[in-house]
Design a protein around this motif. Structure first.
Motif, PDB file in Angstrom:
ATOM      1  N   ASP A   1       0.837  -1.208   0.000  1.00  0.00           N
ATOM      2  CA  ASP A   1       0.000   0.000   0.000  1.00  0.00           C
ATOM      3  C   ASP A   1       0.872   1.259   0.000  1.00  0.00           C
ATOM      4  O   ASP A   1       1.636   1.484   0.940  1.00  0.00           O
TER       5      ASP A   1
ATOM      6  N   TRP B   1     -11.384   4.374   6.290  1.00  0.00           N
ATOM      7  CA  TRP B   1     -11.185   4.792   7.693  1.00  0.00           C
ATOM      8  C   TRP B   1     -11.898   6.106   7.964  1.00  0.00           C
ATOM      9  O   TRP B   1     -12.445   6.326   9.054  1.00  0.00           O
TER      10      TRP B   1
ATOM     11  N   LEU C   1       0.154   0.222  10.020  1.00  0.00           N
ATOM     12  CA  LEU C   1      -0.514  -0.408  11.157  1.00  0.00           C
ATOM     13  C   LEU C   1      -1.519  -1.444  10.664  1.00  0.00           C
ATOM     14  O   LEU C   1      -2.104  -1.287   9.595  1.00  0.00           O
TER      15      LEU C   1
ATOM     16  N   ARG D   1      -5.108  -3.620  10.779  1.00  0.00           N
ATOM     17  CA  ARG D   1      -6.492  -3.138  10.824  1.00  0.00           C
ATOM     18  C   ARG D   1      -6.895  -2.780  12.260  1.00  0.00           C
ATOM     19  O   ARG D   1      -7.437  -1.716  12.535  1.00  0.00           O
TER      20      ARG D   1
ATOM     21  N   SER E   1      -1.299  -5.736   5.187  1.00  0.00           N
ATOM     22  CA  SER E   1      -2.711  -5.833   4.804  1.00  0.00           C
ATOM     23  C   SER E   1      -3.131  -7.278   4.557  1.00  0.00           C
ATOM     24  O   SER E   1      -2.470  -8.024   3.836  1.00  0.00           O
ATOM     25  N   ARG E   2      -4.273  -7.620   5.122  1.00  0.00           N
ATOM     26  CA  ARG E   2      -4.823  -8.960   4.896  1.00  0.00           C
ATOM     27  C   ARG E   2      -5.504  -9.049   3.532  1.00  0.00           C
ATOM     28  O   ARG E   2      -5.915 -10.123   3.106  1.00  0.00           O
ATOM     29  N   ASN E   3      -5.619  -7.908   2.866  1.00  0.00           N
ATOM     30  CA  ASN E   3      -6.215  -7.891   1.526  1.00  0.00           C
ATOM     31  C   ASN E   3      -5.158  -7.863   0.431  1.00  0.00           C
ATOM     32  O   ASN E   3      -5.481  -7.661  -0.744  1.00  0.00           O
TER      33      ASN E   3
END
Ligand code: GL1
Length: 231
Positions: free
Chosen positions: A16, A30, A52, A54, A121-123
């Motif tokens: 990201d 957010w 950071l 989520r 990121s988990r995405n």
């Protein structure tokens, strides 16, 4: 301590804000959440959320608003934000990859370097697939992989180990203060992506990959490229 006489074989990228402009979608999601909670959240403040996880991000927003939530409520709202975010990235296309990234990755491969993607990121995998760059990396580690959050160097150490390399043989590319700190503490070379004033601890700061060649990066960092050293 990073050893500058070691040849560079690995290139580890955050996602990201480094490879794709997904930071803007995270901010949108957010911001929507902060609005729902009546917490002010100007764009500059989003800088503090970079890197950071989520849940850590949600906890920061709650802290800024002086709000309290039970663990169950936090899980619920983290999920709500994630649904909004997933809606925003659902239609991402390959042209959302930052300019110059693909040619830089191509050059790394030609030079014989290995590549890893390491994101909190988990995405991350979804983003890589929708922008069609999932095949550009030898190793992909997403937010589900890291055992300790940045600024702990765990995510980068795992990436180096999966590439079969030592930290001093790798350059990390990260756009966040926490990522730069994690890479430094782990003994990696570190290129900040952004503005020099924002990333004072990086060895080199680049605005992005547009028009930038791998050999220029190596020269600016005074590092030894793999291709120049008999292996
Ligand atoms: C999480 C946070 C984002 C961002 C990324 C790391 O992503 O929610 O704001 O900090 O980690 O770049 P995700 O929710 O996709 O796991």
């Amino acid at each position: 301590m990073t050893d500058f006489s070691v040849k560079i074989k690995g290139f580890i990228f955050n996602l990201d804000g480094v490879i794709v402009d997904t930071a803007k979608y995270h901010y949108k999601a957010w911001l929507k959440l902060a609005d729902e909670m009546g917490v002010e959240f100007p764009p500059e403040q989003h800088e503090q959320l970079r890197s950071l996880s989520r849940m850590e991000s949600l906890e920061k927003i709650l802290e800024w608003g002086g709000l309290y939530m039970t663990e169950a409520e936090k899980l619920h709202w983290a999920d709500v934000k994630n649904n909004w975010y997933q809606g925003l990235i659902a239609n991402m296309t390959p042209d959302e990859v930052f300019p110059g990234v693909l040619s830089f990755l191509d050059e790394v491969r030609q030079y014989g370097g290995k590549t890893a993607l390491s994101s909190a990121s988990r995405n991350a995998r979804t983003v890589l697939e929708s922008t069609q760059i999932d095949t550009c990396f030898d190793v992909v580690l997403d937010g589900a992989a890291a055992r300790k959050p940045k600024p702990h160097p765990d995510c980068f150490l795992m990436a180096a180990s999966a590439l079969g390399l030592a930290p001093a043989e790798c350059i990390v590319f990260d756009d966040a203060v926490l990522g730069v700190q994690a890479a430094r503490d782990g003994g990696f070379h570190i290129v900040g992506v952004g503005k020099p004033d924002d990333l004072p601890d990086a060895e080199l700061v680049i605005p992005g990959f547009d028009g930038l060649s791998l050999s220029e990066v190596m020269e600016m960092m005074r590092l030894i490229p793999l291709s120049m050293v008999a292996s």
